[in-house]
Scaffold this active site. Structure first.
Site, PDB file in Angstrom:
ATOM      1  N   GLY B 218     -37.565  -8.129  32.825  1.00  0.00           N
ATOM      2  CA  GLY B 218     -36.272  -8.444  32.908  1.00  0.00           C
ATOM      3  C   GLY B 218     -35.982  -9.697  33.909  1.00  0.00           C
ATOM      4  O   GLY B 218     -37.169 -10.758  33.911  1.00  0.00           O
ATOM      5  N   SER B 219     -35.147 -10.114  34.713  1.00  0.00           N
ATOM      6  CA  SER B 219     -34.871 -11.027  35.603  1.00  0.00           C
ATOM      7  C   SER B 219     -36.117 -11.530  36.435  1.00  0.00           C
ATOM      8  O   SER B 219     -35.978 -12.623  36.559  1.00  0.00           O
ATOM      9  CB  SER B 219     -33.768 -10.811  36.219  1.00  0.00           C
ATOM     10  OG  SER B 219     -32.449 -10.534  35.511  1.00  0.00           O
ATOM     11  N   THR B 220     -36.886 -10.456  36.928  1.00  0.00           N
ATOM     12  CA  THR B 220     -38.010 -11.030  37.597  1.00  0.00           C
ATOM     13  C   THR B 220     -38.946 -11.924  37.111  1.00  0.00           C
ATOM     14  O   THR B 220     -39.531 -12.827  37.918  1.00  0.00           O
ATOM     15  CB  THR B 220     -38.928  -9.776  38.242  1.00  0.00           C
ATOM     16  OG1 THR B 220     -39.286  -9.027  36.960  1.00  0.00           O
ATOM     17  CG2 THR B 220     -38.044  -8.583  38.963  1.00  0.00           C
ATOM     18  N   PHE B 221     -38.737 -11.849  35.621  1.00  0.00           N
ATOM     19  CA  PHE B 221     -39.576 -12.930  34.949  1.00  0.00           C
ATOM     20  C   PHE B 221     -39.115 -14.355  35.139  1.00  0.00           C
ATOM     21  O   PHE B 221     -39.764 -15.289  34.801  1.00  0.00           O
ATOM     22  CB  PHE B 221     -39.604 -12.558  33.392  1.00  0.00           C
ATOM     23  CG  PHE B 221     -40.713 -13.198  32.731  1.00  0.00           C
ATOM     24  CD1 PHE B 221     -42.094 -12.837  32.812  1.00  0.00           C
ATOM     25  CD2 PHE B 221     -40.300 -14.331  31.813  1.00  0.00           C
ATOM     26  CE1 PHE B 221     -42.983 -13.838  32.270  1.00  0.00           C
ATOM     27  CE2 PHE B 221     -41.515 -15.292  31.178  1.00  0.00           C
ATOM     28  CZ  PHE B 221     -42.653 -14.768  31.268  1.00  0.00           C
ATOM     29  N   LYS B 222     -37.745 -14.330  35.563  1.00  0.00           N
ATOM     30  CA  LYS B 222     -37.228 -15.882  35.824  1.00  0.00           C
ATOM     31  C   LYS B 222     -37.985 -16.673  36.701  1.00  0.00           C
ATOM     32  O   LYS B 222     -38.129 -17.893  36.814  1.00  0.00           O
ATOM     33  CB  LYS B 222     -35.756 -15.766  36.273  1.00  0.00           C
ATOM     34  CG  LYS B 222     -35.001 -15.292  35.040  1.00  0.00           C
ATOM     35  CD  LYS B 222     -33.498 -14.892  35.540  1.00  0.00           C
ATOM     36  CE  LYS B 222     -32.593 -14.250  34.322  1.00  0.00           C
ATOM     37  NZ  LYS B 222     -31.373 -13.440  34.835  1.00  0.00           N
TER      38      LYS B 222
END
Lengths: 470, 490
Positions: B218-222
């Site tokens: 999810g957004s942690t990959f940003k």
């Protein structure tokens, strides 16, 4: 000592030493070694000297002493090795059985199938005593082994009865080889092997010339006349029948081997070996094709570890792993896990315990001891002066050798397992008693063979010829 | 008759000789193979024939051995706080073999290791029983407790690292199981074991979620996407505007990539985009950089590779083959992009450690029974996913997230904390409960002592980035606090 280096055979008319003191000295070792082994196993198993140690030592010592005294009195010229080796093997067997009696695993196993776990060593000690008693009996009562010749045909009948009887009793572990009377059970095959050797010796001694010479040549083989061959074919047929009805591979193999060996020795014709092997091959292949018990054994031999996948008996695999885990020097008495083999650990598979706890070194020593018994037996046969004695001695020795090979080979995965017992070592009354009798007969023959010829009495005729007057 | 007799003698000799040969074959040539055969129970009997060595955390054993009255096995393994430590220790069972550290370091723990030969010989001479060596772990008991208790009865996992060394400080996975209950060989143990099997217990308690389960990050990959942007010089100024329309259509598609809620993402700066977790900004960024650059950066962080800690982790995945929209989706942690909790902790750690990624490990040293160290693990750099300068820029961005973005619930008074929330869609068309993520690090004067990744499966009620902040961030916070406390104790 110098006389023994020049005189390499036991045949001598020059009055060989009786060797009774040699036998006594070796017997001392044959008693001391198992006593030490007992102490060793006890210390390893529970860190203390086993409580029965003293009575065991005295018991074994007494058996050996009685055996020795009787040999000294009734067979003074007997081979000095047979009694000590038998005592040593029997003594070690007792230690090993006692050691397996202490196995919690075997006790638990018995409990789980609703049996009461009873130690086997006390029984085995009683059987050993009975065995030595029979040994003593044979030595005292059998004045000359040639007396047995008289019972040739009676022996045949007795042997056949012994072999056929188990068919009428319920099978145990898939084989009908026991006669069960109440709580006692006898394995008649063990006794039959001696009696049948007596029959073969008596019969072949009489018929050997007829078998060897009165024959027609057929396709390069000398075929004997039907009336001479008859009883032999009967024995062949019976050994096949045993295989079929009693599913007892070991005994049939033993009888068949015994019979080929004795025929060959009696007739001195190689064609008999070919003939015998041919007949046994036909029998074995024929039976193996429709007897599932035999097929299972062969499959288990070809791939012992398949049992873990297919859920069959894993005994062979367990035995192999016991041998492998023992390695060269073994784990030491009492420190192995050969009881993983299960219920036959103290009978058929006792060699695996030797393999694991005494290692390659110990197993080879035991095998060599068996080899020595056979070798002394063959020597006795060579030394014997009468054909009956020769045949009987070689028959008994060969039977012993084949039995050791069949059971040890089976346990070590060399040949399919056939379910016999290691003579003297394995738990089992019939086996111990019968083998003591076997050794007694060998000792008796060797005594006769090694006995110096009586010095000719001085005759008056001799004197007459000396005093010649001109 | 003597000629055939002699031949029979030779025959009997051959029989005995054959037996001797066979004996030598199985007891000498094949001995080792048979001795160590997988079906040879003696191996197990030996394993439990003496007390096993212990697995040690903070100087105290978390395992033990108890004498039993079993037939085969003299000692049984016991565990202190078994469910909490199970993802670290694994189990050692008399009936069901062993796994993880118990299996990997079995030779040390049983005392059979070659390096303990000298010890064994001395013991043999002095008549002592063989003893096993100990495994000293890098774990932090307080952090582990915080992680395990934070997860509570939720399904999820926590991985915490010391970014400076790569030491694993916490590895929690819930639901868990108690290895003590399956350590024996009794019916009770085998029932307990069978009840843990995934086809019986759908929650799969024996799965080590921190190392072996991959989730869409999810957004942690940003954070990774931002690192790729900085490293490739796409945007040097983290406060300058980016060229990002809102709404932004996925390439080769008419479908717009939505943002969660009404957030200011149009031409937002990198800092603002991370603070609000703008899908449009990072999706376009991933697309602008292209698949190869994204893949390269992800792999520098450790994706697509198993890590041996020495317990094997599953490889996290940044797909090597996918189309353009797939890459854009992967850049925001969706599509086929998957990561283990340890992997995301490594991402946070690399950023916190000024761009240097240290290889994670959980065994500090192996100790002989006489307390001599026989092996010591030295920290090892795994890669450098981003330059020190860029790492500091990214730290500043992540600290904004915690200060005033989606991760405010991870704030620790007086400590600099950086983090990123995430909520990963799960199931076809987002049909299943999303995964709530939070990755973070805390920073002191001498670098960052702790980086954490938390994932929680199945947050029923909450959707959107707020889920990571609400559910996962407080757990990360308590783990970080626990580590900071032990640091200040020293």
């Amino acid at each position: 000592m110098s006389s023994s280096t020049t005189n390499t055979t036991t045949i001598s008319t020059a009055g060989p030493p009786s060797r009774r003191n040699t036998e006594l000295a070796m017997l001392v070792f044959a008693v001391i070694i198992p006593v030490f082994a007992y102490a060793n196993a006890g210390l390893a198993l529970s860190d203390e000297m086993p409580s029965g140690m003293l009575s065991y030592g005295i018991g074994l010592g007494l058996l050996a002493a009685v055996g020795h005294l009787v040999v000294r009195k009734f067979a003074p010229y007997a081979d000095p090795l047979l009694l000590p080796i038998a005592t040593l093997l029997n003594g070690l067997g007792l230690v090993l059985i006692w050691r397996l009696d202490q196995s919690k695993r075997l006790a638990q196993r018995a409990e789980s199938i609703g049996q009461v776990f009873a130690p086997s060593a006390p029984n085995q000690l009683i059987y050993s005593a009975l065995g030595v008693a029979l040994f003593v009996g044979v030595l005292i009562l059998l004045k000359d082994h040639r007396l047995l010749q008289r019972y040739t045909y009676i022996s045949m009948v007795v042997a056949l009865i012994l072999l056929i009887l188990p068919v009428f009793f319920p099978p145990r572990f898939g084989a009908r080889i026991w006669i069960t009377l109440g709580s006692f059970s006898i394995q008649p095959g063990e006794f039959a092997k001696i009696i049948i050797a007596v029959f073969f010796s008596g019969y072949l001694m009489v018929k050997r010339d007829a078998l060897a010479l009165a024959s027609r040549r057929f396709m390069g083989l000398y075929l004997p006349r039907g009336r001479d061959l008859g009883p032999i074919l009967v024995v062949w047929a019976i050994s096949i029948l045993i295989l079929v009805f009693e599913t007892d591979l070991g005994t049939s193999l033993l009888f068949f081997g015994l019979f080929v060996v004795m025929l060959y020795v009696a007739t001195e014709r190689t064609s008999w070996i070919v003939f015998g092997l041919l007949m046994s091959a036909v029998g074995a292949v024929g039976v193996a094709t429709f007897e599932p018990h035999v097929q299972q054994r062969v499959d288990a031999w070809l791939d012992p570890f398949a049992a873990f996948k297919t859920g069959g008996s894993d005994q062979i695999a367990q035995a192999m792993m016991a041998f492998g885990s023992g390695g060269v020097f073994g784990t030491g008495l009492g420190q192995g896990n050969s009881d993983l083999i299960g219920f036959a650990a103290n009978s058929d598979f006792i060699l695996a315990t030797i393999g694991e706890e005494l290692g390659l070194a110990g197993t080879m020593a035991i095998l060599l001891l068996y080899g020595l018994i056979v070798e002394r037996g063959v020597r006795t046969a060579l030394a014997a002066r009468d054909p009956f004695g020769k045949l009987l001695a070689i028959g008994l020795s060969a039977a012993f050798a084949i039995q050791v090979f069949v059971v040890a080979g089976g346990v070590m995965g060399l040949i399919p397992l056939t379910g016999m017992t290691m003579p003297f070592i394995a738990q089992g009354g019939s086996s111990v008693i019968a083998n003591w009798a076997l050794v007694a007969i060998l000792i008796k023959i060797s005594d006769t063979a090694r006995r110096p010829a009586p010095t000719p009495a001085p005759t008056t005729d001799a004197e007459m010829t000396q005093v010649v007057r001109p | 008759m003597n000629k055939p007799l002699r031949r029979i003698a030779i025959f009997c000799g051959l029989l005995v000789f054959a037996l001797l040969l066979r004996d030598n074959w199985i007891q000498y040539v094949q001995a080792d193979e048979l001795k160590n055969h997988e079906k040879n129970r003696r191996v197990l009997i030996a394993r439990y024939g003496q007390p096993r060595g212990n697995i040690i955390v903070d100087g105290r054993p978390i395992t033990g051995s108890v004498e039993t009255n079993g037939t085969d096995f003299k000692y049984k393994r016991t565990y202190k706080n078994g469910p909490m430590w199970a993802p670290v220790t694994g189990f050692a069972s008399q009936a069901f073999d062993a796994n993880q550290i118990e299996k990997l370091e079995d030779q040390i723990l049983t005392g059979n290791d070659d390096r303990l030969f000298f010890n064994r010989t001395i013991d043999m001479i002095t008549g002592k029983k063989q003893k096993g060596g100990d495994v000293i772990t890098t774990l932090n008991g307080k952090a582990q407790k915080a992680a395990f208790e934070g997860l509570g009865n939720k399904k999820g996992a926590v991985a915490a690292l010391d970014p400076r060394t790569g030491k694993i400080l916490a590895l929690a996975s819930t639901p868990s199981y108690d290895p003590s209950k399956i350590a024996g060989a009794s019916k009770k143990d085998s029932d307990a074991y069978n009840a843990l099997k995934p086809d019986v217990d759908k929650d799969d308690p024996m799965l080590n979620r921190a190392l072996r389960q991959t989730y869409p990050p999810g957004s942690t990959f940003k954070v990774v996407t931002a690192a790729a942007a900085l490293e490739n010089g796409k945007y040097a100024d983290i406060d300058g505007p980016t060229n990002s329309p809102d709404p932004w259509k996925l390439p080769l598609s008419t479908q717009p990539l939505p943002n969660e809620g009404n957030i200011p993402c149009k031409n937002a700066s990198l800092r603002q985009a991370l603070r609000y977790s703008c899908n449009t900004v990072f999706g376009k960024l991933g697309d602008d950089l292209g698949k190869d650059k994204m893949l390269e950066e992800a792999e520098k962080f450790g994706f697509n590779k198993e890590v041996l800690t020495p317990v094997r982790t599953n490889a996290s995945v940044y797909p090597e083959k996918m189309d353009q929209p797939g890459n854009a989706m992967s850049a925001i942690g969706q599509f086929d992009n998957r990561a283990t909790p340890l992997q995301m902790a490594m991402v946070a750690a690399a950023v916190a450690n000024d761009g240097k990624l240290m290889k994670p490990y959980m065994i500090d040293s192996l100790r002989a029974p006489n307390l001599n160290t026989i092996e010591q693990t030295d920290p090892e750099q795994m890669s450098q996913p981003l330059s020190s300068e860029n790492a500091q820029k990214l730290q500043s961005m992540m600290e904004t997230v915690v200060k005033e973005g989606t991760g405010t619930s991870a704030q620790i008074p007086g400590v600099t904390v950086g983090g990123k929330t995430g909520t990963a869609q799960h199931g076809v068309a987002n049909s299943k409960n999303p995964y709530a993520w939070f990755i973070s690090y805390a920073k002191g004067d001498d670098g960052s002592p702790v980086a954490v990744a938390v994932v929680i499966e199945g947050s029923d009620t909450l959707r959107g980035d707020i889920a990571g902040g609400k559910l996962a961030a407080p757990i990360a916070k308590s783990v970080m606090q626990a580590v900071l406390e032990t640091q200040s104790d020293k």
